[in-house]
Motif scaffolding. Sequence first.
Motif, PDB file in Angstrom:
ATOM      1  N   ASP A 267      -3.238 -15.402  -5.137  1.00  0.00           N
ATOM      2  CA  ASP A 267      -2.030 -14.843  -5.814  1.00  0.00           C
ATOM      3  C   ASP A 267      -2.374 -13.437  -6.180  1.00  0.00           C
ATOM      4  O   ASP A 267      -1.691 -12.397  -6.309  1.00  0.00           O
ATOM      5  CB  ASP A 267      -1.961 -15.507  -7.295  1.00  0.00           C
ATOM      6  CG  ASP A 267      -2.989 -15.511  -8.322  1.00  0.00           C
ATOM      7  OD1 ASP A 267      -4.432 -15.322  -7.639  1.00  0.00           O
ATOM      8  OD2 ASP A 267      -2.967 -16.011  -9.358  1.00  0.00           O
ATOM      9  N   LEU A 268      -3.753 -13.090  -6.373  1.00  0.00           N
ATOM     10  CA  LEU A 268      -3.926 -11.461  -6.332  1.00  0.00           C
ATOM     11  C   LEU A 268      -3.520 -10.650  -5.076  1.00  0.00           C
ATOM     12  O   LEU A 268      -3.323  -9.402  -5.415  1.00  0.00           O
ATOM     13  CB  LEU A 268      -5.691 -11.216  -6.619  1.00  0.00           C
ATOM     14  CG  LEU A 268      -6.183 -11.840  -8.079  1.00  0.00           C
ATOM     15  CD1 LEU A 268      -7.628 -11.522  -8.134  1.00  0.00           C
ATOM     16  CD2 LEU A 268      -5.379 -11.257  -9.202  1.00  0.00           C
TER      17      LEU A 268
ATOM     18  N   ALA B  40      -0.583  -7.813  -5.258  1.00  0.00           N
ATOM     19  CA  ALA B  40      -1.060  -6.435  -4.776  1.00  0.00           C
ATOM     20  C   ALA B  40       0.005  -6.139  -3.905  1.00  0.00           C
ATOM     21  O   ALA B  40       0.397  -5.127  -3.728  1.00  0.00           O
ATOM     22  CB  ALA B  40      -2.256  -6.272  -4.373  1.00  0.00           C
ATOM     23  N   ARG B  41       0.268  -7.011  -2.948  1.00  0.00           N
ATOM     24  CA  ARG B  41       1.221  -6.653  -1.843  1.00  0.00           C
ATOM     25  C   ARG B  41       2.632  -6.332  -2.647  1.00  0.00           C
ATOM     26  O   ARG B  41       3.243  -5.298  -1.990  1.00  0.00           O
ATOM     27  CB  ARG B  41       1.142  -7.961  -1.028  1.00  0.00           C
ATOM     28  CG  ARG B  41       2.088  -7.545   0.319  1.00  0.00           C
ATOM     29  CD  ARG B  41       1.080  -6.636   1.117  1.00  0.00           C
ATOM     30  NE  ARG B  41       1.540  -6.379   2.471  1.00  0.00           N
ATOM     31  CZ  ARG B  41       2.042  -5.309   3.013  1.00  0.00           C
ATOM     32  NH1 ARG B  41       2.017  -4.074   2.266  1.00  0.00           N
ATOM     33  NH2 ARG B  41       2.543  -5.129   4.110  1.00  0.00           N
ATOM     34  N   ILE B  42       3.020  -7.177  -3.288  1.00  0.00           N
ATOM     35  CA  ILE B  42       4.306  -6.947  -3.913  1.00  0.00           C
ATOM     36  C   ILE B  42       4.445  -5.643  -4.612  1.00  0.00           C
ATOM     37  O   ILE B  42       5.385  -4.896  -4.286  1.00  0.00           O
ATOM     38  CB  ILE B  42       4.738  -8.047  -5.190  1.00  0.00           C
ATOM     39  CG1 ILE B  42       5.070  -9.403  -4.205  1.00  0.00           C
ATOM     40  CG2 ILE B  42       5.992  -7.528  -5.810  1.00  0.00           C
ATOM     41  CD1 ILE B  42       4.952 -10.615  -5.387  1.00  0.00           C
TER      42      ILE B  42
ATOM     43  N   VAL C 104      -7.241  -6.395  -1.878  1.00  0.00           N
ATOM     44  CA  VAL C 104      -6.600  -5.836  -3.225  1.00  0.00           C
ATOM     45  C   VAL C 104      -6.723  -4.533  -3.448  1.00  0.00           C
ATOM     46  O   VAL C 104      -5.813  -3.682  -3.810  1.00  0.00           O
ATOM     47  CB  VAL C 104      -6.852  -6.711  -4.263  1.00  0.00           C
ATOM     48  CG1 VAL C 104      -6.169  -6.132  -5.592  1.00  0.00           C
ATOM     49  CG2 VAL C 104      -6.261  -8.263  -4.097  1.00  0.00           C
ATOM     50  N   ARG C 105      -8.000  -4.116  -3.202  1.00  0.00           N
ATOM     51  CA  ARG C 105      -8.625  -2.615  -3.854  1.00  0.00           C
ATOM     52  C   ARG C 105      -7.606  -1.842  -2.733  1.00  0.00           C
ATOM     53  O   ARG C 105      -7.202  -0.717  -3.038  1.00  0.00           O
ATOM     54  CB  ARG C 105      -9.867  -2.407  -3.329  1.00  0.00           C
ATOM     55  CG  ARG C 105     -10.481  -3.251  -4.843  1.00  0.00           C
ATOM     56  CD  ARG C 105     -11.976  -3.194  -4.667  1.00  0.00           C
ATOM     57  NE  ARG C 105     -12.363  -1.840  -4.945  1.00  0.00           N
ATOM     58  CZ  ARG C 105     -13.784  -1.364  -4.759  1.00  0.00           C
ATOM     59  NH1 ARG C 105     -14.588  -2.255  -4.139  1.00  0.00           N
ATOM     60  NH2 ARG C 105     -14.035  -0.094  -4.582  1.00  0.00           N
TER      61      ARG C 105
ATOM     62  N   VAL D 273      -2.759   1.647   0.972  1.00  0.00           N
ATOM     63  CA  VAL D 273      -2.889   1.313   2.408  1.00  0.00           C
ATOM     64  C   VAL D 273      -1.645   0.546   2.743  1.00  0.00           C
ATOM     65  O   VAL D 273      -0.789  -0.102   1.719  1.00  0.00           O
ATOM     66  CB  VAL D 273      -4.065   0.254   2.689  1.00  0.00           C
ATOM     67  CG1 VAL D 273      -3.660  -0.515   3.845  1.00  0.00           C
ATOM     68  CG2 VAL D 273      -5.585   0.965   2.764  1.00  0.00           C
ATOM     69  N   SER D 274      -0.957   0.825   3.907  1.00  0.00           N
ATOM     70  CA  SER D 274       0.459   0.595   4.046  1.00  0.00           C
ATOM     71  C   SER D 274       0.492  -1.169   4.611  1.00  0.00           C
ATOM     72  O   SER D 274       1.396  -1.744   4.364  1.00  0.00           O
ATOM     73  CB  SER D 274       1.004   1.249   5.282  1.00  0.00           C
ATOM     74  OG  SER D 274       0.732   2.558   5.002  1.00  0.00           O
ATOM     75  N   ASP D 275      -0.609  -1.530   5.456  1.00  0.00           N
ATOM     76  CA  ASP D 275      -0.589  -2.877   5.978  1.00  0.00           C
ATOM     77  C   ASP D 275      -1.984  -3.101   6.167  1.00  0.00           C
ATOM     78  O   ASP D 275      -2.869  -2.353   6.349  1.00  0.00           O
ATOM     79  CB  ASP D 275       0.446  -2.822   7.146  1.00  0.00           C
ATOM     80  CG  ASP D 275       1.113  -4.215   7.406  1.00  0.00           C
ATOM     81  OD1 ASP D 275       0.349  -5.301   6.473  1.00  0.00           O
ATOM     82  OD2 ASP D 275       1.889  -4.374   8.166  1.00  0.00           O
TER      83      ASP D 275
END
Length: 455
Positions: free
Chosen positions: A109-110, A114-116, A244-245, A251-253
């Motif tokens: 979930d972290l 972070a992606r969201i 996550v960091r 970072v884009s992807d």
Amino acid sequence: MPARVLIVDDDPTALAALEMRLSEEYFEVSTAGDGEQGLEQMKADPPDIVLLDVVMPGINGYEVCERMRSDPELLHVPIVMLSVKSEPEDVVQGLKAGADDYLEKLFDDLVVLARIRSLVRSKLMMDEFRRREQTSNQLGVLDSEEDLIDSDVLGRRILVIDDDAETVGRIPMALASSYQVTSERDPDRAMAVARDGEFDLIVVSLTMDGSDGLRLCSHLRTMEETRQTAILVITEPDSSEMLVRALEIGVSDYLKVPVNTDEMMARVRTQIKRKMYQDRLRANYETSLALAVTDSLTSLHNRRYMVSHLETLMERGRESGRPVALLIMDIDHFKNVNDNYGHAVGDEVLQEFAERIKRNVRGIDLAVRYGGEEFVVVLPGTDPEVAKMVAERLRQNVAEEPFEVSADVGTITVTVSIGVTVYDGTEVSTDGLLRRADEALYTAKNQGRNQVVTV
């Protein structure tokens, strides 16, 4: 305002669990039980991001994704697909359908949080550029909008940074069939190449033995030449904390080893197309600044542009419920500056004042020379408390640091009075909102100047 997330999933248990987790992180969450319902909700109120199940009754997630990407109103809404199907071909199908990411339902979930946040940050910034482009179109400054939906990405420039000889050979070889690829194994040399190369995408390995890949990404994000360049990192499958960091850095992807070539090509294509679109928006924005919508002395937007843009923001605020804050400010006793030191020094003060405004507001905020020594800042999505804090910070910055001028005196002490108001969706016109802010400014001046008043 919290980011608005729409979850589309036919599994009530999974949907409820994800909704609870996101709500705990202060996202504004809505849900839909199938693809058709999700599309209906999106059309009625486009969210900031969609979390989309793949296997659903009726239309599946892939078709929902394709329909979103063919709808101009939903084209730029980020999509994260969530599925129990996690084979490489499933991931590739999702990415080719238009998803920004594809995660297993048993996700960390972290990472998904972070992606969201990463995708929403990018979307909100681009939304603001699109709104400014719309404003410029309405003023007749730019031609009609042209989304780069079918843009040709072939031949675009990619830099690959990895100290592993095998990776440096294999990945560039796969990319070279469609792109111009440069490979660098030495990070210091890579930074110099990145600075001069005008790349559309930089691929950075976070598995390098002798270098800190995260620090390298951070440097790339801070350099003027690479600040807007897409960055794709390669990471180990079990390195969630590092991923996550990386996303927090900007970072884009990402790709996980072992790298699947088809997935890599899909992600690379998506990032380059997005970079091309963002470049187009920024170029149009810069063009609009140069064409009759800026103040020639301060390079801020002028009153004409501000009024049109404020109307757009207020209309969107009525629809979304998001506030729009307005700061109107006047340099105290500015006439004395002109009388005592001359208009040339007065111009220097106006220019420095404009620079201090720009240093104290966000990139999405609109700074304006309203006329003479009056300035305005429009802050989208800003409540009264934050707006007052921004105004007070600017007031202090002006008052506490004298202005350097070319006159013999060397420096001049300058203060500013600021009126603050916030549009909350109620029935008030643009002129009415400006009058309300002006009344607050008038009160600040009558109460002794060098202060902030909110109404």
